[in-house]
Design an enzyme around this catalytic site. Structure first.
Site, PDB file in Angstrom:
ATOM      1  CG  HIS A   1      -2.169  -0.881   0.943  1.00  0.00           C
ATOM      2  ND1 HIS A   1      -2.121  -2.248   1.043  1.00  0.00           N
ATOM      3  CD2 HIS A   1      -3.425  -0.584   0.543  1.00  0.00           C
ATOM      4  CE1 HIS A   1      -3.312  -2.753   0.743  1.00  0.00           C
ATOM      5  NE2 HIS A   1      -4.126  -1.758   0.435  1.00  0.00           N
TER       6      HIS A   1
ATOM      7  CE  LYS B   1      -6.235 -10.178  12.097  1.00  0.00           C
ATOM      8  NZ  LYS B   1      -6.213  -9.322  13.289  1.00  0.00           N
TER       9      LYS B   1
END
Lengths: 290, 207
Positions: free
Chosen positions: B36, B117
């Site tokens: 990212h 998650k």
């Protein structure tokens, strides 16, 4: 001195792939509390299926095989230097066999060593010489998700109205559970240390996690607070994975350390549901695992 | 409605709502912290010039990501020496660390599913409404089980980031997830955080 490398490799395999029975039993009990068909219930059912599958196939329960933290208690006469070398060899071999993910990253270069060996602290090994004949090695694999939601508070904490007593300890622990939400892979297990300095307090909070889930603190006051904290944390209804639900915390394990007059630290190590901890004992040349 | 073939289309995304359990099949790409940051620094904010194979990788991942999923996952992979890669354990990692980047990455690559998650924050929720996209929660720690839904490893980019941080291109079948953030501004995580805060305040008021 006996070479324990292959026995330690088996300890690592067992820890990574076979969840201890007390943790599995607690997870099974937690499923009963959740509504059939709810996201919380489905999460717990999936977790238990994964536990069985990992055990059967000897594959890691969780891909984050964490920081390997070893606690070695050895009788007089053993060489900790040689034991460390054996542990490192076992860890590198376990990585090659895909029981462990390569997890040791150089913090400056960003480079992953590829074999889980890093500096003097990776893997982490704590040595203590003990009386008697038995050598024991306990291993915890603690993943990064739950390690990241661990917390340390310095009391008093005005924002939480937490003073320098067990009532204050209770408040900061509940705050830590709330802040963690589902991010530490709830339902979690809390290791809580009261006192110490910043460093010893964190270490003690992890050592507290070595106790079995059904084994309360020897101190009656702490044992009572352990129960209360588990029960009150579950009232938050954060639930498995943070989906909302009845079980947020499976158990709380507390310990206390002497502190300086000026300091009152409370340290919470949050352990995910994938509470991977195992122990090997060498006695009379025979190795056993639990 | 339970089974989804990737890539998504807008209509499917817009019909999804918080709480829906899904089984995903098709091709997706793993990407976590290093990926990212690399995407944002090199191609979105352009604070560093492309180096090495950056541009080739950029071209290769664009069609894989458009309309599909990025999976926050650092797998355990076997076959590293023979390059016959197989996922051994592959559960989700905590997504909140990507919150500073995720919205921009979704818009730039038109990613419609973010799998991880723990949920994400308001910036990602906003991007879900715009792109449109959804956040899909996998079961943390269910690594052996999820690895069994990974039928093939089609390739890997940026392996020099390390095994957990590389971009693994995988073909999955019936990968189980739950929608916890939808394209209509709803987030289960925001709801649970708010509800549990009210209980916490009550508990803190007690001795």
């Amino acid at each position: 001195m006996q070479d324990l490398t292959s026995e330690i490799l088996e300890l690592v395999r067992l820890t990574s792939t076979d969840l201890p029975p007390d943790v599995e039993a607690a997870l099974r009990e937690a499923t009963q509390a959740e509504e059939p068909g709810s996201a919380a219930r489905n999460a717990l059912d999936t977790i238990l299926m994964n536990v069985e599958l990992s055990r059967r196939n000897s594959t890691p329960i969780c891909q984050d095989t964490g920081t390997p933290i070893f606690f070695v208690r050895y009788p007089e006469g053993w060489s900790t230097r040689q034991l460390r070398a054996q542990i490192e060899n076992a860890v590198a071999e376990a990585t090659r066999k895909a029981y462990l993910r390569p997890n040791a990253v150089d913090s400056l270069s960003g480079k992953n060593s590829g074999n889980n060996l890093g500096d003097d602290h990776f893997p982490t090994v704590h040595f203590e010489e003990v009386e008697g004949e038995a050598l024991t090695i306990e291993l915890i694999l603690k993943g990064g998700g739950c390690e990241n939601v661990g917390a340390q508070y310095s009391l008093p904490n005005a924002a939480l109205g937490a003073g320098r007593d067990l009532a204050g300890v209770r408040k900061v622990v509940l705050d830590a559970v709330h802040k963690a939400q589902g991010q530490g892979c709830a339902p979690g297990i809390l290791g809580v240390a009261v006192g110490g300095d910043r460093g010893t307090s964190y270490l003690a909070s992890k050592e507290a996690l070595l106790r079995r889930l059904d084994q309360p603190s020897d101190d009656p006051e702490l044992a009572e607070l352990e129960q209360r904290l588990t029960q009150e944390a579950n009232q938050l209804e954060i639930g498995p994975m943070g989906f909302g639900g009845k079980t947020t915390v499976l158990a709380t394990k507390m310990t206390s350390l002497h502190r300086l007059p000026a300091s009152f630290f409370v340290t919470i190590s949050y352990m995910c549901w994938a509470y991977r901890r195992r122990k090997m004992t060498l006695r009379n040349g025979q190795v056993s695992y639990e | 409605m339970n089974k989804i073939q990737l890539p998504f289309d807008d209509q499917t995304i817009l019909a999804l709502k918080v709480g829906d359990p899904l089984y995903l099949s098709g091709v997706m790409v793993t990407g976590r912290d290093t990926v990212h940051k690399w995407m944002v620094d090199t191609f979105i904010k352009k604070t560093r010039p492309p180096a090495g194979d950056d541009l080739q990788v950029y071209q290769a991942i664009q069609p894989l990501l458009a309309g599909s999923c990025i999976y926050h996952c650092g797998p355990v992979v076997s076959g590293l020496d023979t390059q016959e890669y197989r996922f051994v354990a592959a559960g989700p990692t905590t997504s909140s660390r990507e919150e500073p980047y995720q919205g921009d990455v979704m818009r730039h690559f038109k990613i419609q599913g973010v799998i991880g998650k723990g949920g994400m924050g308001p910036k990602t929720l906003q991007a879900c409404a715009e792109v449109p996209g959804v956040y899909l929660h996998a079961i943390g720690g269910a690594a052996s089980l999820i690895a069994q839904t990974v039928k093939r490893v089609l390739g890997v980019y940026k392996l020099e980031f390390g095994v957990p941080e590389a971009m693994w291109v995988i073909e999955v079948e019936d990968f189980p997830v739950v929608v916890t953030m939808d394209a209509h501004g709803n987030s289960l995580h925001a709801e649970v955080a708010q509800r549990s805060k009210a209980v916490l305040d009550e508990l803190l008021a007690k001795a």
